[in-house]
Design an enzyme around this catalytic site. Structure first.
Site, PDB file in Angstrom:
ATOM      1  N   GLU A  76       0.925  -1.091  -0.094  1.00 54.25           N
ATOM      2  CA  GLU A  76      -0.053   0.199   0.008  1.00 54.25           C
ATOM      3  C   GLU A  76       0.627   1.410  -0.250  1.00 54.25           C
ATOM      4  O   GLU A  76       1.838   1.342   0.725  1.00 54.25           O
ATOM      5  CB  GLU A  76      -0.787   0.034   1.136  1.00 54.25           C
ATOM      6  CG  GLU A  76      -1.779   0.977   1.391  1.00 54.25           C
ATOM      7  CD  GLU A  76      -2.684   1.328   0.245  1.00 54.25           C
ATOM      8  OE1 GLU A  76      -3.335   0.425  -0.219  1.00 54.25           O
ATOM      9  OE2 GLU A  76      -2.682   2.336  -0.561  1.00 54.25           O
TER      10      GLU A  76
ATOM     11  N   LYS B 235       7.983  -1.728  -1.869  1.00 56.73           N
ATOM     12  CA  LYS B 235       7.417  -1.083  -1.057  1.00 56.73           C
ATOM     13  C   LYS B 235       8.658  -0.168  -0.200  1.00 56.73           C
ATOM     14  O   LYS B 235       8.681   0.887   0.146  1.00 56.73           O
ATOM     15  CB  LYS B 235       6.472  -1.938  -0.145  1.00 56.73           C
ATOM     16  CG  LYS B 235       5.888  -0.998   1.114  1.00 56.73           C
ATOM     17  CD  LYS B 235       5.204   0.285   0.677  1.00 56.73           C
ATOM     18  CE  LYS B 235       4.917   1.039   1.843  1.00 56.73           C
ATOM     19  NZ  LYS B 235       4.165   2.260   1.524  1.00 56.73           N
TER      20      LYS B 235
ATOM     21  N   CYS C 217       5.316   5.117   9.394  1.00 58.67           N
ATOM     22  CA  CYS C 217       6.024   4.370   8.061  1.00 58.67           C
ATOM     23  C   CYS C 217       7.575   4.483   7.616  1.00 58.67           C
ATOM     24  O   CYS C 217       8.389   3.653   7.728  1.00 58.67           O
ATOM     25  CB  CYS C 217       5.166   4.645   6.898  1.00 58.67           C
ATOM     26  SG  CYS C 217       3.677   3.939   6.918  1.00 58.67           S
TER      27      CYS C 217
HETATM   28  P1  NAD Z   1      -2.674   0.448  12.264  1.00 66.30           P
HETATM   29  O1  NAD Z   1      -1.978  -0.116  13.528  1.00 66.30           O
HETATM   30  O2  NAD Z   1      -3.426   1.718  12.444  1.00 66.30           O
HETATM   31  O3  NAD Z   1      -3.821  -0.565  12.383  1.00 66.30           O
HETATM   32  C1  NAD Z   1      -3.680  -2.073  12.554  1.00 66.30           C
HETATM   33  C2  NAD Z   1      -5.004  -2.671  12.984  1.00 66.30           C
HETATM   34  O4  NAD Z   1      -5.195  -4.342  13.021  1.00 66.30           O
HETATM   35  C3  NAD Z   1      -5.320  -2.340  14.379  1.00 66.30           C
HETATM   36  O5  NAD Z   1      -6.695  -1.805  14.577  1.00 66.30           O
HETATM   37  C4  NAD Z   1      -5.375  -3.806  15.210  1.00 66.30           C
HETATM   38  O6  NAD Z   1      -6.364  -3.861  16.281  1.00 66.30           O
HETATM   39  C5  NAD Z   1      -5.560  -4.661  14.157  1.00 66.30           C
HETATM   40  N1  NAD Z   1      -5.295  -5.937  14.224  1.00 66.30           N
HETATM   41  C6  NAD Z   1      -3.901  -6.451  14.699  1.00 66.30           C
HETATM   42  N2  NAD Z   1      -3.827  -7.778  14.751  1.00 66.30           N
HETATM   43  C7  NAD Z   1      -5.210  -8.109  14.245  1.00 66.30           C
HETATM   44  C8  NAD Z   1      -5.758  -9.427  14.266  1.00 66.30           C
HETATM   45  N3  NAD Z   1      -5.060 -10.781  14.462  1.00 66.30           N
HETATM   46  N4  NAD Z   1      -6.969  -9.610  13.722  1.00 66.30           N
HETATM   47  C9  NAD Z   1      -7.897  -8.610  13.466  1.00 66.30           C
HETATM   48  N5  NAD Z   1      -7.399  -7.211  13.703  1.00 66.30           N
HETATM   49  C10 NAD Z   1      -6.048  -7.207  13.734  1.00 66.30           C
HETATM   50  O7  NAD Z   1      -1.784   0.172  11.288  1.00 66.30           O
HETATM   51  P2  NAD Z   1      -1.819   0.956   9.972  1.00 66.30           P
HETATM   52  O8  NAD Z   1      -1.339   2.400  10.065  1.00 66.30           O
HETATM   53  O9  NAD Z   1      -3.140   0.893   9.125  1.00 66.30           O
HETATM   54  O10 NAD Z   1      -0.758   0.004   8.915  1.00 66.30           O
HETATM   55  C11 NAD Z   1      -0.976  -1.424   8.581  1.00 66.30           C
HETATM   56  C12 NAD Z   1       0.032  -1.700   7.630  1.00 66.30           C
HETATM   57  O11 NAD Z   1       0.165  -0.892   6.411  1.00 66.30           O
HETATM   58  C13 NAD Z   1       1.548  -1.577   8.405  1.00 66.30           C
HETATM   59  O12 NAD Z   1       2.170  -2.814   7.942  1.00 66.30           O
HETATM   60  C14 NAD Z   1       1.891  -0.314   7.799  1.00 66.30           C
HETATM   61  O13 NAD Z   1       3.271  -0.405   7.667  1.00 66.30           O
HETATM   62  C15 NAD Z   1       1.377  -0.198   6.222  1.00 66.30           C
HETATM   63  N6  NAD Z   1       1.314   0.964   5.842  1.00 66.30           N
HETATM   64  C16 NAD Z   1       0.934   2.060   6.354  1.00 66.30           C
HETATM   65  C17 NAD Z   1       0.473   3.241   5.967  1.00 66.30           C
HETATM   66  C18 NAD Z   1       0.060   4.521   6.747  1.00 66.30           C
HETATM   67  O14 NAD Z   1       0.072   5.526   6.298  1.00 66.30           O
HETATM   68  N7  NAD Z   1      -0.518   4.182   8.034  1.00 66.30           N
HETATM   69  C19 NAD Z   1       0.608   3.352   4.638  1.00 66.30           C
HETATM   70  C20 NAD Z   1       1.167   2.351   3.757  1.00 66.30           C
HETATM   71  C21 NAD Z   1       1.531   1.104   4.325  1.00 66.30           C
END
Ligand code: NAD
Length: 436
Positions: free
Chosen positions: A151, A204, A260
């Site tokens: 993403e 990524k 990130c």
């Molecule tokens: P986040 O921490 O905001 O959200 C993760 C969610 O997953 C939480 O709500 C948590 O409760 C849930 N979760 C964890 N384990 C679980 C399980 N076993 N079952 C169900 N739910 C579960 O994370 P995010 O910022 O959305 O990032 C997610 C991924 O995407 C990461 O790897 C991050 O590096 C990547 N990413 C993030 C962004 C960004 O801007 N935030 C952009 C690109 C990629």
């Protein structure tokens, strides 16, 4: 298509809502029951422009639901996205515990062929790791495939970025498997690239590390600009006109933060070390970044010394504008420094104040930017929200105990500040000799 998205953070929630808006049946899963409850009522759990309206529309039209029951969601879905967190361990390595938990739960629920998509940012080899976990934990010997679909959305413009991504990268074991993902993304009419899983995973990390490098590069130039009398804004503008360089990510300031860039750069360094590649470049990128806030704080302390008893107004808390995310936010580092020095800090941010207050109980909150400036010995700009660019600076000056501004994001013009009689400290804008 029946889609399940595991994890309703910034990535999972926005992905789920946009897929629903494109006409798919989406079930979003989160183990945090309070998030599921809130989202089911149509209340976003994060601040993201355009999200609330799109979420509510799709709940109303029955295209999206929220649950904590991962197994039920997995059974219904043809494609399951894993969008859980991959935070850094203390050695920089990505912690894959959430991915592992999700993969094992999917395996136990696997009842027919499905495609499992890694959308979380994960080290090269995680596709195989997930594959092995599913084989080891599945209860029925049904077939499945694992795809990498990293993403690239940016917080603050996540909906727009998901609707109009620069590219969609699909790392799949075969063209046939990739076709399902192509079909899902086809309505967006954006450039799509099909590649192997390992290359998709690396795209990524390489992309984020490159952007982090641009930021550290311009910050190193900014420090030199201060010494030699150049203005880094002019320098970045002049560089940015060159198509080979581009203007994006050349804003000098307090360095990169957020959930990130810091973690992904450290993770890539960790991968390099694991494979016996030293990666000096990335070590330097991180080192430059880590010096940004201490350097800024030293300037504040040198000017206001002693900090004890001083009142500091702070504008901006979120790690960047248009988000409430405080992960690796520079504000937290600066606040800690100021509080440790005995100063009081009164801050204003349009959306991140409650989160910051929960993290730093000693932080005082202001109702608006002017209230943050009131009685302040100095005003510190940390996040470049648009509304701060449009402040009535004469009013700001009249409210302050002494008109001193430390601008970590270069949002004002030094000439204008000088004309207003405000002492202005910004980043990378050396004092020029006038030849008038
Ligand atoms: P986040 O921490 O905001 O959200 C993760 C969610 O997953 C939480 O709500 C948590 O409760 C849930 N979760 C964890 N384990 C679980 C399980 N076993 N079952 C169900 N739910 C579960 O994370 P995010 O910022 O959305 O990032 C997610 C991924 O995407 C990461 O790897 C991050 O590096 C990547 N990413 C993030 C962004 C960004 O801007 N935030 C952009 C690109 C990629």
């Amino acid at each position: 298509m029946n889609v399940a998205v595991i994890g309703t953070g910034y990535v999972g929630l926005v992905t789920g809502v946009v897929f629903a808006d494109l006409g798919n049946d989406v079930i979003c899963v989160d183990k945090d029951a309070s998030k599921v409850e809130k989202l089911s009522r149509g209340e976003p759990t994060i601040y993201e422009p355009g999200l609330e309206e799109m979420l509510q529309r799709n709940i109303r039209d029955n295209r999206i639901t929220f649950t904590s029951d991962l197994a039920a969601a997995a059974v219904k879905a043809d494609v399951i996205f894993i969008a859980v967190g991959t935070p850094p361990k203390s050695n920089g390595e990505s912690d894959l515990a959430q991915v592992q938990e999700a993969a094992e739960a999917i395996a136990r629920a696997l009842d027919r062929y499905k495609i499992i998509v890694n959308k979380s940012t994960v080290p090269v080899g995680t596709g195989n790791f997930v594959r092995d976990l599913i084989i080891a934990n599945r209860r029925q010997k049904v077939d499945f495939d694992v795809v990498s679909n990293p993403e690239f959305l940016r917080e603050g413009s996540a909906i727009q970025d998901t609707l109009k991504p620069d590219r969609i990268v699909i790392g799949a074991p075969s063209k046939t498997v990739a076709m399902t993902l192509l079909e899902l993304y086809a309505p967006l009419e954006r450039p799509m690239m099909i590649t192997d899983v390992e290359s998709a995973e690396m795209i990524k990390y390489a992309s984020n590390a490159f952007l982090a490098t641009k930021i550290s590069f311009i910050n190193a130039i900014a420090d030199l600009c201060e010494k030699v009398g150049s203005d880094v804004l002019q320098v970045a503008k002049g560089m940015g006109f060159d198509n080979r360089i581009g203007a994006a990510f050349l804003q000098a300031g307090l360095g990169f933060g957020g959930s990130c860039f810091p973690k992904d750069t450290l993770s890539l360094i960790h991968i390099s070390t694991k494979f016996d590649e030293d990666n000096e470049l990335l070590h330097t990128v991180v080192a430059i970044n880590e010096r940004r806030v201490p350097r800024f704080c030293e300037r504040i302390e040198a000017r206001l010394s002693p900090l004890k008893g001083k009142q500091i107004g702070m504008l901006g808390l979120a790690f960047k504008p248009n988000t409430d995310d405080l992960r690796e936010a520079k504000s937290l580092e600066i606040i800690q420094f100021l509080l440790d020095g005995g100063a009081r800090v009164k801050a204003y941010d349009p959306v991140a104040m409650s989160g910051a207050a929960a993290l730093v109980p000693e932080l005082e909150l202001a109702e608006n930017a002017y209230a943050a400036a009131e009685g302040a010995d100095a005003l510190v700009i940390v996040t470049e929200w648009n509304e701060f660019k449009l402040l009535n600076l004469e009013r700001v000056k009249s409210l302050m105990a002494q008109p001193i501004v430390f601008d970590g994001r270069n949002i004002y013009s030094p000439e204008r500040m000088q004309a207003l009689g405000i002492e202005y400290h910004s980043i990378g804008r050396g004092i020029r000799k006038s030849h008038d």
